[in-house]
Scaffold this motif. Structure first.
Motif, PDB file in Angstrom:
ATOM      1  N   SER A 107       8.631 -23.910 -44.171  1.00 24.03           N
ATOM      2  CA  SER A 107       9.794 -24.171 -45.033  1.00 24.03           C
ATOM      3  C   SER A 107      10.255 -22.901 -45.746  1.00 24.03           C
ATOM      4  O   SER A 107      11.464 -22.654 -45.892  1.00 24.03           O
ATOM      5  N   GLN A 108       9.303 -22.086 -46.214  1.00 20.57           N
ATOM      6  CA  GLN A 108       9.671 -20.820 -46.847  1.00 20.57           C
ATOM      7  C   GLN A 108      10.227 -19.844 -45.805  1.00 20.57           C
ATOM      8  O   GLN A 108      11.185 -19.112 -46.081  1.00 20.57           O
ATOM      9  N   ALA A 109       9.651 -19.845 -44.617  1.00 19.26           N
ATOM     10  CA  ALA A 109      10.141 -18.961 -43.547  1.00 19.26           C
ATOM     11  C   ALA A 109      11.573 -19.307 -43.160  1.00 19.26           C
ATOM     12  O   ALA A 109      12.382 -18.409 -42.865  1.00 19.26           O
ATOM     13  N   GLU A 110      11.925 -20.584 -43.163  1.00 13.98           N
ATOM     14  CA  GLU A 110      13.285 -20.996 -42.811  1.00 13.98           C
ATOM     15  C   GLU A 110      14.325 -20.364 -43.729  1.00 13.98           C
ATOM     16  O   GLU A 110      15.457 -20.080 -43.306  1.00 13.98           O
ATOM     17  N   LYS A 111      13.959 -20.144 -44.995  1.00  9.52           N
ATOM     18  CA  LYS A 111      14.904 -19.568 -45.957  1.00  9.52           C
ATOM     19  C   LYS A 111      15.256 -18.126 -45.632  1.00  9.52           C
ATOM     20  O   LYS A 111      16.246 -17.594 -46.136  1.00  9.52           O
ATOM     21  N   PRO A 128      15.590 -16.583 -39.946  1.00 10.51           N
ATOM     22  CA  PRO A 128      15.188 -15.757 -38.803  1.00 10.51           C
ATOM     23  C   PRO A 128      15.817 -16.241 -37.494  1.00 10.51           C
ATOM     24  O   PRO A 128      16.260 -17.394 -37.383  1.00 10.51           O
ATOM     25  N   GLU A 129      15.807 -15.357 -36.508  1.00 14.74           N
ATOM     26  CA  GLU A 129      16.276 -15.739 -35.174  1.00 14.74           C
ATOM     27  C   GLU A 129      15.333 -16.749 -34.541  1.00 14.74           C
ATOM     28  O   GLU A 129      15.762 -17.674 -33.858  1.00 14.74           O
ATOM     29  N   LYS A 130      14.041 -16.549 -34.766  1.00 20.23           N
ATOM     30  CA  LYS A 130      13.038 -17.454 -34.222  1.00 20.23           C
ATOM     31  C   LYS A 130      11.911 -17.641 -35.222  1.00 20.23           C
ATOM     32  O   LYS A 130      11.538 -16.693 -35.924  1.00 20.23           O
ATOM     33  N   ILE A 131      11.370 -18.856 -35.274  1.00 13.64           N
ATOM     34  CA  ILE A 131      10.076 -19.106 -35.890  1.00 13.64           C
ATOM     35  C   ILE A 131       9.169 -19.624 -34.785  1.00 13.64           C
ATOM     36  O   ILE A 131       9.504 -20.607 -34.107  1.00 13.64           O
ATOM     37  N   ILE A 132       8.051 -18.952 -34.582  1.00 20.62           N
ATOM     38  CA  ILE A 132       7.114 -19.344 -33.527  1.00 20.62           C
ATOM     39  C   ILE A 132       5.772 -19.654 -34.177  1.00 20.62           C
ATOM     40  O   ILE A 132       5.214 -18.813 -34.892  1.00 20.62           O
ATOM     41  N   THR A 133       5.269 -20.843 -33.955  1.00 20.79           N
ATOM     42  CA  THR A 133       3.978 -21.249 -34.505  1.00 20.79           C
ATOM     43  C   THR A 133       2.916 -21.221 -33.415  1.00 20.79           C
ATOM     44  O   THR A 133       3.102 -21.822 -32.346  1.00 20.79           O
ATOM     45  N   VAL A 149      -0.005 -30.713 -35.129  1.00 27.57           N
ATOM     46  CA  VAL A 149       0.811 -29.696 -35.796  1.00 27.57           C
ATOM     47  C   VAL A 149       2.264 -29.811 -35.337  1.00 27.57           C
ATOM     48  O   VAL A 149       3.197 -29.747 -36.150  1.00 27.57           O
ATOM     49  N   LYS A 150       2.466 -30.032 -34.050  1.00 25.18           N
ATOM     50  CA  LYS A 150       3.827 -30.190 -33.527  1.00 25.18           C
ATOM     51  C   LYS A 150       4.508 -31.425 -34.117  1.00 25.18           C
ATOM     52  O   LYS A 150       5.697 -31.404 -34.430  1.00 25.18           O
ATOM     53  N   GLU A 151       3.743 -32.487 -34.271  1.00 23.80           N
ATOM     54  CA  GLU A 151       4.303 -33.704 -34.866  1.00 23.80           C
ATOM     55  C   GLU A 151       4.708 -33.456 -36.313  1.00 23.80           C
ATOM     56  O   GLU A 151       5.728 -33.964 -36.777  1.00 23.80           O
ATOM     57  N   GLU A 152       3.917 -32.682 -37.032  1.00 20.22           N
ATOM     58  CA  GLU A 152       4.216 -32.383 -38.435  1.00 20.22           C
ATOM     59  C   GLU A 152       5.472 -31.530 -38.564  1.00 20.22           C
ATOM     60  O   GLU A 152       6.320 -31.790 -39.424  1.00 20.22           O
ATOM     61  N   LEU A 153       5.609 -30.508 -37.732  1.00 17.40           N
ATOM     62  CA  LEU A 153       6.700 -29.540 -37.889  1.00 17.40           C
ATOM     63  C   LEU A 153       7.946 -29.882 -37.081  1.00 17.40           C
ATOM     64  O   LEU A 153       9.045 -29.416 -37.418  1.00 17.40           O
ATOM     65  N   THR A 206      10.429 -25.244 -35.513  1.00 13.51           N
ATOM     66  CA  THR A 206       9.803 -24.049 -34.956  1.00 13.51           C
ATOM     67  C   THR A 206       9.608 -24.204 -33.454  1.00 13.51           C
ATOM     68  O   THR A 206       9.606 -25.321 -32.922  1.00 13.51           O
ATOM     69  N   GLU A 207       9.456 -23.063 -32.767  1.00  9.75           N
ATOM     70  CA  GLU A 207       8.967 -23.066 -31.391  1.00  9.75           C
ATOM     71  C   GLU A 207       7.440 -22.956 -31.438  1.00  9.75           C
ATOM     72  O   GLU A 207       6.865 -22.619 -32.478  1.00  9.75           O
ATOM     73  N   TYR A 208       6.788 -23.233 -30.300  1.00 16.05           N
ATOM     74  CA  TYR A 208       5.324 -23.274 -30.269  1.00 16.05           C
ATOM     75  C   TYR A 208       4.781 -22.465 -29.103  1.00 16.05           C
ATOM     76  O   TYR A 208       5.380 -22.422 -28.021  1.00 16.05           O
ATOM     77  N   VAL A 209       3.633 -21.835 -29.356  1.00 16.36           N
ATOM     78  CA  VAL A 209       2.874 -21.156 -28.307  1.00 16.36           C
ATOM     79  C   VAL A 209       1.414 -21.573 -28.471  1.00 16.36           C
ATOM     80  O   VAL A 209       0.895 -21.616 -29.586  1.00 16.36           O
ATOM     81  N   LEU A 210       0.751 -21.880 -27.364  1.00 21.41           N
ATOM     82  CA  LEU A 210      -0.635 -22.346 -27.404  1.00 21.41           C
ATOM     83  C   LEU A 210      -1.603 -21.181 -27.237  1.00 21.41           C
ATOM     84  O   LEU A 210      -1.485 -20.382 -26.298  1.00 21.41           O
ATOM     85  N   GLN A 211      -2.558 -21.085 -28.156  1.00 24.14           N
ATOM     86  CA  GLN A 211      -3.695 -20.162 -28.019  1.00 24.14           C
ATOM     87  C   GLN A 211      -4.883 -20.995 -27.560  1.00 24.14           C
ATOM     88  O   GLN A 211      -5.524 -21.683 -28.354  1.00 24.14           O
ATOM     89  N   GLU A 212      -5.171 -20.958 -26.276  1.00 26.46           N
ATOM     90  CA  GLU A 212      -6.197 -21.841 -25.719  1.00 26.46           C
ATOM     91  C   GLU A 212      -7.590 -21.461 -26.189  1.00 26.46           C
ATOM     92  O   GLU A 212      -8.420 -22.320 -26.457  1.00 26.46           O
ATOM     93  N   GLN A 213      -7.879 -20.152 -26.271  1.00 23.04           N
ATOM     94  CA  GLN A 213      -9.161 -19.674 -26.783  1.00 23.04           C
ATOM     95  C   GLN A 213      -8.930 -18.959 -28.106  1.00 23.04           C
ATOM     96  O   GLN A 213      -7.981 -18.185 -28.251  1.00 23.04           O
TER      97      GLN A 213
END
Length: 457
Positions: free
Chosen positions: A38-42, A45-50, A59-63, A67-74
């Motif tokens: 929410s603070q980042a949206e203010k 930015p061109e992109k917010i990536i979580t 987390v995706k359900e919450e946000l 935002t866009e999403y990228v998975l860190q598998e490890q």
């Protein structure tokens, strides 16, 4: 210049000792990661990536679409996490800020100041720092004799001299986006954790002759990261103070702000008075000139102007202007009350609409019902809405008088201007202007009481 935001939210947070993933723990009613986004949206930015990992779907359900999403598998460290955004960001010109999803107190004002400092000094990297009263657990900012940033040393890798430094890394950074990904390709795992540290980017950039600096913010509280329940409580305390102060500056009176719990999305109108021991939760909206007394708990409620709520619970309901509720009333979801309606002590209302001027004084249950205007509902009245399988509705017309201890067995239509005698159990519709009486005939057995064992002469 384009701005990009990366939010680190992939960790499990084992120190929370919880089934809920760390960044989803709530501070004043809002998930920590949601505060950060929410603070980042203010910043527009061109992109917010979580970056998500453990609990990615939650987390995706919450946000949602914020935002866009990228998975860190490890989970191989913060540097590895940021590297997962390479396909979305590498090669783009602009400035990237990296935020921690477990730092809910950071404000957009501080981030704007960080961006400004970074750009004015033409740096490739700027670290957001703070002076910590107790720096234990934080990465230390190591400077040379001229004050230039040399490196960031993590707690586990710090020497005794480095550990004594009180300027800490808050976990927030500004980078020239192109240089960020060039440096990330050179990060190695030769550290105590065996992880790819994002902090190593600082030394890599310096070795290549790039300008690296730090912006020290004045308010250490904003830097607070949450790793366990103790820190969660501390962050909630800070956020609560911030929320309440904002309401007070906007014209709301708090008798005891330290004992008043107000969640982040609550709205309160000017000249409203909130006593201590009140909880306002969810999307509750309170109008102007209201009074909410001690012990009240409101969740997702809409309260119009000039309403008094006395030590009562209101959930997902709407109270219109000029009404008063309580003490010790309970408005359950899908109830609409008012205007100028009185709901008295120990009254429960559920999925009911009560129109102007009606009075429900005390010890009454109103469920699945529509009440018209200027009705009197006597003490101990029960709207009998449940047959053991289905709920049924009762309609009561304008100007009806309902006597005490009446049972209104739904489905039922009670027409306007009618009268329900006290002690009646009403099972049939009542016509307009009628008197309905449904009670057993009284019989007095003379002198019979003398035969009873507890009779006193």
């Amino acid at each position: 210049m384009d701005r990009f935001v990366i939010v680190l939210a992939a960790g499990q947070g084992t120190r929370m000792k919880s089934k809920l993933y760390k960044v989803l723990h709530r501070v004043c009613g809002k998930a920590m990661v949601n505060h950060v986004v929410s603070q980042a949206e203010k910043l527009q930015p061109e992109k917010i990536i979580t970056i998500v990992g453990f609990g990615a779907d939650a987390v995706k359900e919450e946000l949602g679409l914020k935002t866009e999403y990228v998975l860190q598998e490890q989970q191989l460290g913060t540097g590895h996490a940021v590297l997962q955004t390479e396909k979305l960001l590498a090669g783009k010109k602009g400035t990237t800020v990296v935020l921690s999803g477990d730092a809910p107190l950071l404000t957009s004002a501080t981030l704007e100041a960080l961006f400004a400092d970074h750009q004015e000094n033409h740096r490739s990297a700027t670290i957001l720092t703070a002076t910590a009263p107790n720096p234990s657990g934080y990465g230390r900012i190591i400077r040379d004799e001229l004050g230039n940033v040399l490196k960031i040393v993590e707690q586990k890798d710090a020497t005794a001299e480095e550990a004594a430094v009180t300027e800490i890394n808050t976990g927030t950074y500004c980078f020239d986006n192109e240089w960020l990904f060039k440096a990330l390709s050179e990060v190695r795992t030769d550290n105590a954790q065996g992880e790819y540290y994002l902090t190593d980017v600082v030394e890599i950039l310096q070795a290549q002759g790039e300008i690296v600096g730090a912006y020290k913010m004045s308010n250490f509280d904003e830097s607070m990261g949450v790793n366990d329940r103790v820190a969660l409580a501390a962050a909630t305390k800070v956020m609560q103070r911030r929320i309440n102060e904002e309401h007070m500056r906007n014209g709301v009176t708090f008798y005891d702000p330290e004992r008043t719990y107000v969640e982040a999305d609550v709205k309160i109108g000017a000249d409203t008075v909130i006593e201590g021991g009140v909880s306002l939760r969810g999307t509750t909206t309170i109008g102007a000139d209201c009074v909410i007394t001690a012990g009240s708990d409101l969740r997702d409620a809409i309260i119009d102007d000039q309403v008094i709520v006395k030590s009562s619970n209101i959930e997902e309901s709407h109270v219109l202007a000029g009404s008063d509720i309580g003490p010790y009333a309970h408005l359950r979801p899908a109830s609409t009350v008012g205007p100028n309606v009185h709901i008295g002590n120990f009254v429960e209302v559920k999925k009911a609409t009560i129109h102007q001027g009606t009075k429900v004084g005390h010890l009454t249950y109103v469920g699945d019902a529509t009440l018209g205007e200027n009705i009197n509902v006597g003490c101990g009245t029960v709207f009998v809405n449940y047959d053991g399988k289905n709920k049924h509705h009762t309609n009561v017309g304008d100007n009806v008088f309902i006597g005490c201890n009446a049972n209104l067995v739904a489905p039922l239509e009670i027409a306007k201007n009618s009268f329900i005698a006290a002690g009646s159990t009403i099972t049939n519709d009542v016509p307009e202007d009628a008197l309905a009486i449904a009670r057993a005939h009284q019989e007095n057995k003379l002198a019979y009481a003398k035969k009873l064992p507890y009779h006193k002469d």
